[in-house]
Design an enzyme around this catalytic site. Structure first.
Site, PDB file in Angstrom:
ATOM      1  N   LEU A  91      -7.313   8.929   4.146  1.00  0.00           N
ATOM      2  CA  LEU A  91      -5.873   8.878   4.414  1.00  0.00           C
ATOM      3  C   LEU A  91      -5.169   8.482   3.125  1.00  0.00           C
ATOM      4  O   LEU A  91      -5.545   7.493   2.489  1.00  0.00           O
ATOM      5  CB  LEU A  91      -5.553   7.841   5.501  1.00  0.00           C
ATOM      6  CG  LEU A  91      -5.759   8.239   6.964  1.00  0.00           C
ATOM      7  CD1 LEU A  91      -5.414   7.062   7.873  1.00  0.00           C
ATOM      8  CD2 LEU A  91      -4.936   9.463   7.340  1.00  0.00           C
ATOM      9  N   ASP A  92      -4.150   9.237   2.738  1.00  0.00           N
ATOM     10  CA  ASP A  92      -3.361   8.894   1.551  1.00  0.00           C
ATOM     11  C   ASP A  92      -2.694   7.530   1.753  1.00  0.00           C
ATOM     12  O   ASP A  92      -2.436   7.118   2.890  1.00  0.00           O
ATOM     13  CB  ASP A  92      -2.274   9.941   1.312  1.00  0.00           C
ATOM     14  CG  ASP A  92      -2.852  11.312   0.992  1.00  0.00           C
ATOM     15  OD1 ASP A  92      -3.940  11.361   0.404  1.00  0.00           O
ATOM     16  OD2 ASP A  92      -2.210  12.322   1.350  1.00  0.00           O
ATOM     17  N   PRO A  93      -2.372   6.836   0.666  1.00  0.00           N
ATOM     18  CA  PRO A  93      -1.639   5.568   0.801  1.00  0.00           C
ATOM     19  C   PRO A  93      -0.354   5.704   1.620  1.00  0.00           C
ATOM     20  O   PRO A  93       0.033   4.797   2.345  1.00  0.00           O
ATOM     21  CB  PRO A  93      -1.332   5.196  -0.657  1.00  0.00           C
ATOM     22  CG  PRO A  93      -2.461   5.796  -1.437  1.00  0.00           C
ATOM     23  CD  PRO A  93      -2.759   7.099  -0.734  1.00  0.00           C
TER      24      PRO A  93
END
Length: 304
Positions: A46-48
């Site tokens: 998951l991206d930040p």
């Protein structure tokens, strides 16, 4: 995946509700320290920018990561029409604008075109490797990045409602490898506008969903010991859709040694050509592949 000689042999699943602003690797490192674990890893980056379900595998559960990452994912996202950014989310700079803002009726009308098998070009700000380098590293250095297109599958896509005239909230169920940021931008482009994601939240990853989640803040506040360990789900939790076969002590010993078994040791005639979980006294022994002549171990588990 993080593996260290020091630490305890912790095995199980922790379903973290990843907060915005943290990277997936940061969550892995933090939870490894909190559990004093020897080995752990995450399923489905998951991206930040994104929040939601991030399954963390500890110990023997790391051998089952592919069973989770290969599964379908479900997301809710907010798509803001009228501006596109280079990252396709709120983290980037605006690279295109449009005064064309589609109506709710127009949005609903195009969604069927994005269901089933579709082709996507992943965003340049992604973890995909180009000649051994992450695409986002190349993009941040100003290098030209040519992203290859890919086929993905969207099982369901719906507009949940409009938050404003410019922002729609959606839910999507999709195959592994689907970039929701790209999906949002493509929807906007199909409508003669442009857009970027204002929010992105994963609500399901494989067999794990938000009903099993735990907040990082809650984990941090737990004292090391029994209470902390109770937050872990059993290793087999991710295998709800896979057949289970019971084996005896001698068969379990052979499987752990990497030896195959005769299919006569269990009722497997309906499982020919499939994988199954071999269990001895309610403990996972091996993931096995079953054919007409042999039950062969694929992954073997040893719980200390």
């Amino acid at each position: 995946m993080s593996k260290h000689r020091k630490g305890n042999n912790v095995s199980g699943w922790l379903i973290v509700d990843k907060p915005k602003g943290m990277g997936s690797t940061e969550v892995v490192n933090l939870t490894r320290r909190l559990f004093n674990a020897r080995k752990n890893g995450h399923c489905g980056t998951l991206d930040p920018f994104a929040t939601g379900v991030l399954p963390i595998a500890f110990g023997e559960a790391t051998k089952l990561i592919s069973y989770v990452t290969d599964g379908d994912k479900e997301y809710e996202f907010a798509l803001c029409f009228g501006e596109e950014t280079d990252t396709l989310d709120t983290e980037g700079k605006v690279v295109a604008t449009s005064t064309a803002i589609p109506s709710e009726r127009e949005i609903r009308a195009v969604l069927p075109a994005f269901c089933g098998e579709i082709t996507q070009v992943p965003p340049i700000y992604s973890a995909i490797r180009i000649n051994g380098r992450h695409a986002y590293d190349l993009a941040r250095r100003g290098q030209a990045v040519q992203m290859p297109s890919r086929c993905v599958y969207v099982h369901a896509l719906e507009l949940l409602g409009m938050e404003s005239t410019r922002i729609g909230r959606f839910r999507v169920c999709c195959s592994k490898g689907t970039y929701v940021r790209t999906l949002g931008a493509d929807i906007a482009r199909r409508l003669g506008s442009c857009g970027h994601l204002k929010e992105l939240r994963r609500t399901k990853c494989g067999n794990f969903d938000l009903s099993q989640k735990i907040l990082l803040e809650n984990i941090k506040n737990m004292e090391y010991g029994e209470t902390l360990m109770k937050s872990l789900l059993p290793v087999m939790t991710c295998l709800r859709d896979i057949a289970v076969i019971a084996v005896g002590e001698e068969e379990a010993r052979k499987l752990r040694l990497g030896q195959g078994l005769s299919p006569k040791v269990a009722d497997v005639k309906n499982l020919i050509g499939q994988e199954a979980a071999a269990v001895f006294e309610n403990e996972l022994v091996a993931m096995v592949r079953i054919d007409e002549r042999k039950i062969s171990p694929v992954r073997v588990f040893n719980f200390d």
